[in-house]
Design a protein around this motif. Structure first.
Motif, PDB file in Angstrom:
ATOM      1  N   ALA A 244     -23.590 -39.861 -35.504  1.00 35.21           N
ATOM      2  CA  ALA A 244     -23.004 -41.184 -35.291  1.00 35.21           C
ATOM      3  C   ALA A 244     -23.962 -42.275 -35.728  1.00 35.21           C
ATOM      4  CB  ALA A 244     -22.633 -41.364 -33.817  1.00 35.21           C
ATOM      5  N   ALA A 245     -25.255 -42.102 -35.439  1.00 37.56           N
ATOM      6  CA  ALA A 245     -26.242 -43.117 -35.812  1.00 37.56           C
ATOM      7  C   ALA A 245     -26.464 -43.164 -37.322  1.00 37.56           C
ATOM      8  CB  ALA A 245     -27.564 -42.843 -35.092  1.00 37.56           C
ATOM      9  N   CYS A 246     -26.315 -42.023 -37.988  1.00 42.05           N
ATOM     10  CA  CYS A 246     -26.428 -42.028 -39.450  1.00 42.05           C
ATOM     11  C   CYS A 246     -25.333 -42.896 -40.047  1.00 42.05           C
ATOM     12  CB  CYS A 246     -26.327 -40.601 -40.000  1.00 42.05           C
ATOM     13  SG  CYS A 246     -27.825 -39.619 -39.839  1.00 42.05           S
ATOM     14  N   GLY A 247     -24.114 -42.763 -39.507  1.00 45.93           N
ATOM     15  CA  GLY A 247     -22.996 -43.616 -39.917  1.00 45.93           C
ATOM     16  C   GLY A 247     -22.918 -43.800 -41.416  1.00 45.93           C
ATOM     17  N   LYS A 248     -22.885 -45.079 -41.833  1.00 49.37           N
ATOM     18  CA  LYS A 248     -22.859 -45.404 -43.253  1.00 49.37           C
ATOM     19  C   LYS A 248     -24.255 -45.651 -43.812  1.00 49.37           C
ATOM     20  CE  LYS A 248     -18.226 -47.428 -43.058  1.00 49.37           C
ATOM     21  NZ  LYS A 248     -17.390 -48.646 -43.293  1.00 49.37           N
ATOM     22  N   ARG A 249     -25.267 -45.527 -42.957  1.00 44.08           N
ATOM     23  CA  ARG A 249     -26.647 -45.762 -43.415  1.00 44.08           C
ATOM     24  C   ARG A 249     -27.161 -44.595 -44.254  1.00 44.08           C
ATOM     25  NH1 ARG A 249     -27.469 -46.823 -37.552  1.00 44.08           N
ATOM     26  NH2 ARG A 249     -27.325 -49.077 -37.223  1.00 44.08           N
ATOM     27  N   PHE A 250     -26.879 -43.363 -43.781  1.00 38.53           N
ATOM     28  CA  PHE A 250     -27.447 -42.165 -44.384  1.00 38.53           C
ATOM     29  C   PHE A 250     -26.355 -41.151 -44.690  1.00 38.53           C
ATOM     30  CE2 PHE A 250     -30.712 -43.884 -41.532  1.00 38.53           C
ATOM     31  CZ  PHE A 250     -31.797 -44.002 -42.405  1.00 38.53           C
ATOM     32  N   GLY A 251     -26.503 -40.491 -45.834  1.00 38.30           N
ATOM     33  CA  GLY A 251     -25.611 -39.404 -46.201  1.00 38.30           C
ATOM     34  C   GLY A 251     -26.428 -38.236 -46.710  1.00 38.30           C
ATOM     35  N   GLY A 252     -25.744 -37.247 -47.260  1.00 46.10           N
ATOM     36  CA  GLY A 252     -26.449 -36.069 -47.731  1.00 46.10           C
ATOM     37  C   GLY A 252     -27.188 -35.388 -46.589  1.00 46.10           C
ATOM     38  N   ILE A 253     -26.590 -35.391 -45.410  1.00 45.16           N
ATOM     39  CA  ILE A 253     -27.259 -34.860 -44.215  1.00 45.16           C
ATOM     40  C   ILE A 253     -27.355 -33.339 -44.309  1.00 45.16           C
ATOM     41  CG2 ILE A 253     -27.150 -34.700 -41.702  1.00 45.16           C
ATOM     42  CD1 ILE A 253     -25.390 -37.281 -41.820  1.00 45.16           C
ATOM     43  N   GLU A 254     -28.562 -32.824 -44.038  1.00 41.56           N
ATOM     44  CA  GLU A 254     -28.784 -31.389 -43.997  1.00 41.56           C
ATOM     45  C   GLU A 254     -29.368 -31.034 -42.635  1.00 41.56           C
ATOM     46  OE1 GLU A 254     -30.983 -29.916 -47.316  1.00 41.56           O
ATOM     47  OE2 GLU A 254     -29.655 -30.845 -48.803  1.00 41.56           O
ATOM     48  N   ILE A 255     -28.747 -30.067 -41.963  1.00 42.76           N
ATOM     49  CA  ILE A 255     -29.137 -29.694 -40.603  1.00 42.76           C
ATOM     50  C   ILE A 255     -29.522 -28.217 -40.579  1.00 42.76           C
ATOM     51  CG2 ILE A 255     -28.373 -29.488 -38.208  1.00 42.76           C
ATOM     52  CD1 ILE A 255     -26.341 -31.739 -38.835  1.00 42.76           C
ATOM     53  N   THR A 256     -30.700 -27.937 -40.056  1.00 42.44           N
ATOM     54  CA  THR A 256     -31.191 -26.569 -39.926  1.00 42.44           C
ATOM     55  C   THR A 256     -31.449 -26.248 -38.455  1.00 42.44           C
ATOM     56  OG1 THR A 256     -32.299 -26.674 -42.087  1.00 42.44           O
ATOM     57  CG2 THR A 256     -33.001 -24.930 -40.578  1.00 42.44           C
ATOM     58  N   PRO A 257     -30.760 -25.268 -37.875  1.00 40.20           N
ATOM     59  CA  PRO A 257     -31.077 -24.855 -36.504  1.00 40.20           C
ATOM     60  C   PRO A 257     -32.381 -24.067 -36.479  1.00 40.20           C
ATOM     61  CG  PRO A 257     -29.348 -23.473 -37.406  1.00 40.20           C
ATOM     62  CD  PRO A 257     -29.619 -24.517 -38.445  1.00 40.20           C
ATOM     63  N   VAL A 258     -33.168 -24.291 -35.431  1.00 43.29           N
ATOM     64  CA  VAL A 258     -34.450 -23.592 -35.274  1.00 43.29           C
ATOM     65  C   VAL A 258     -34.357 -22.729 -34.020  1.00 43.29           C
ATOM     66  CG1 VAL A 258     -36.946 -23.833 -34.998  1.00 43.29           C
ATOM     67  CG2 VAL A 258     -35.678 -25.503 -36.385  1.00 43.29           C
ATOM     68  N   HIS A 259     -34.489 -21.410 -34.192  1.00 43.49           N
ATOM     69  CA  HIS A 259     -34.360 -20.455 -33.101  1.00 43.49           C
ATOM     70  C   HIS A 259     -35.739 -19.916 -32.722  1.00 43.49           C
ATOM     71  CE1 HIS A 259     -29.893 -19.956 -33.668  1.00 43.49           C
ATOM     72  NE2 HIS A 259     -30.235 -20.477 -34.840  1.00 43.49           N
ATOM     73  N   PRO A 260     -36.048 -19.830 -31.431  1.00 45.04           N
ATOM     74  CA  PRO A 260     -37.359 -19.315 -31.030  1.00 45.04           C
ATOM     75  C   PRO A 260     -37.599 -17.878 -31.485  1.00 45.04           C
ATOM     76  CG  PRO A 260     -36.259 -20.367 -29.176  1.00 45.04           C
ATOM     77  CD  PRO A 260     -35.241 -20.245 -30.273  1.00 45.04           C
ATOM     78  N   ARG A 261     -36.587 -17.026 -31.324  1.00 42.06           N
ATOM     79  CA  ARG A 261     -36.701 -15.612 -31.640  1.00 42.06           C
ATOM     80  C   ARG A 261     -35.348 -15.087 -32.127  1.00 42.06           C
ATOM     81  NH1 ARG A 261     -39.626 -16.977 -27.408  1.00 42.06           N
ATOM     82  NH2 ARG A 261     -41.838 -16.374 -27.384  1.00 42.06           N
ATOM     83  N   PRO A 262     -35.333 -13.970 -32.808  1.00 42.29           N
ATOM     84  CA  PRO A 262     -34.051 -13.402 -33.246  1.00 42.29           C
ATOM     85  C   PRO A 262     -33.132 -13.159 -32.051  1.00 42.29           C
ATOM     86  CG  PRO A 262     -35.882 -12.285 -34.326  1.00 42.29           C
ATOM     87  CD  PRO A 262     -36.490 -13.180 -33.287  1.00 42.29           C
ATOM     88  N   GLY A 263     -31.879 -13.577 -32.190  1.00 40.05           N
ATOM     89  CA  GLY A 263     -30.897 -13.363 -31.135  1.00 40.05           C
ATOM     90  C   GLY A 263     -30.876 -14.427 -30.060  1.00 40.05           C
ATOM     91  N   GLU A 264     -31.823 -15.386 -30.088  1.00 38.43           N
ATOM     92  CA  GLU A 264     -31.850 -16.455 -29.093  1.00 38.43           C
ATOM     93  C   GLU A 264     -31.211 -17.718 -29.661  1.00 38.43           C
ATOM     94  OE1 GLU A 264     -35.784 -17.102 -27.620  1.00 38.43           O
ATOM     95  OE2 GLU A 264     -35.962 -15.082 -26.771  1.00 38.43           O
TER      96      GLU A 264
END
Length: 277
Positions: A196-216
């Motif tokens: 929501a804060a990116c709105g019209k200010r920023f595009g091309g958003i790339e999101i990477t989830p970070v997991h502590p360990r496999p399966g978590e």
């Protein structure tokens, strides 16, 4: 200022001098107060890449670990550390003054300012319009119902207020050049507020989830975006911090954490996710 002089100069404060990037640079951090930096800061710094000169602003920089990591890895980066708490800004200045950091000291500056300032007040505080190629941030992440800490400085540094991402991304958009890159690390539950804060200010958003360990489940997300871009949103393959033994870093994260590689955007390069710098 030598390390021994630093220790003698403020004996009443309990702090540590911590090595990052396998000892390439060091950070003076409070031991029992405020926010201490670790792998989150190094992952954030890894989101900045590129050759040649670049101006980088670190919003809410604390003792400066993320910004210093960028300056350590990228010889052409000039970094502005922006921190509102005087005690943390002082730690950042002390970090820059360490002899171990002499190779980057002339490329890093500190400004004491509240990230949420707007308009003329923001500019007067030293946050000028449209001057930075990159803006990075690791905003406060604790909600009101989270476990409290007896450390008041740490509590305030970690306290998420209503509209935080709107205020911080508004400042990021104001001080960044057109086409500049926003990079941040946050908790997954903040994703709606970030978008929501990116709105019209920023595009091309790339999101990477970070997991502590496999399966978590993921405990962090890495987000990058480009000012003024119209490119589509991309969810990246996850990063898993620890390897099969559950303790040592995975190969990718070990390289990112120790400044051996950058985490490149998909829309910038078709090269593999882990690319040496």
């Amino acid at each position: 200022m030598s390390t021994s002089d630093l220790i003698k100069s403020k004996p009443q404060v309990d702090f540590t001098i911590d090595a990052f990037h396998r000892g390439r640079f060091h950070v003076v951090q409070p031991k029992n107060e405020g926010h201490r930096s670790g792998v989150d800061a190094m992952l954030l710094a890894s989101l900045v890449s590129g050759d040649g000169p670049a101006s980088v602003a670190d919003l809410g920089s604390g003792a400066g670990a993320a910004g210093l990591a960028v300056a350590s890895r990228l010889g052409g980066a000039h970094v502005l550390l922006i921190e509102k708490f005087p005690v943390m800004a002082d730690y950042a200045r002390r970090s820059i003054a360490l002899p171990e950091n002499a190779f980057l000291a002339d490329r890093v500056d500190v400004v004491e300012a509240d990230v949420s300032l707007t308009g003329k007040a923001r500019v007067a505080a030293g946050l000028e319009d449209e001057v930075h190629d990159h803006v990075i941030m690791n905003p406060p992440f604790n909600h009101a119902g989270d476990r409290k800490t007896p450390d008041n400085l740490k509590a305030e540094a970690h306290a998420m207020t209503d509209g935080l991402f709107e205020a911080w991304l508004k400042t990021a958009g104001a001080i960044m050049k057109s086409g500049g890159q926003l990079s941040l690390i946050a908790r997954p539950e903040s994703i709606a507020d970030i978008l929501a804060a990116c709105g019209k200010r920023f595009g091309g958003i790339e999101i990477t989830p970070v997991h502590p360990r496999p399966g978590e489940d993921a405990t962090r997300i890495l987000v990058t975006a480009i000012k003024g871009s119209k490119a589509r949103l991309i969810f990246r393959a996850p990063l898993v911090v620890h390897g099969p033994d559950g303790h040592s870093f995975s190969a990718d994260v070990d390289d990112l954490n120790n400044g051996r590689s950058a985490y490149l955007r998909r829309t910038v390069s078709r090269s593999p996710r882990r690319s040496a710098v």
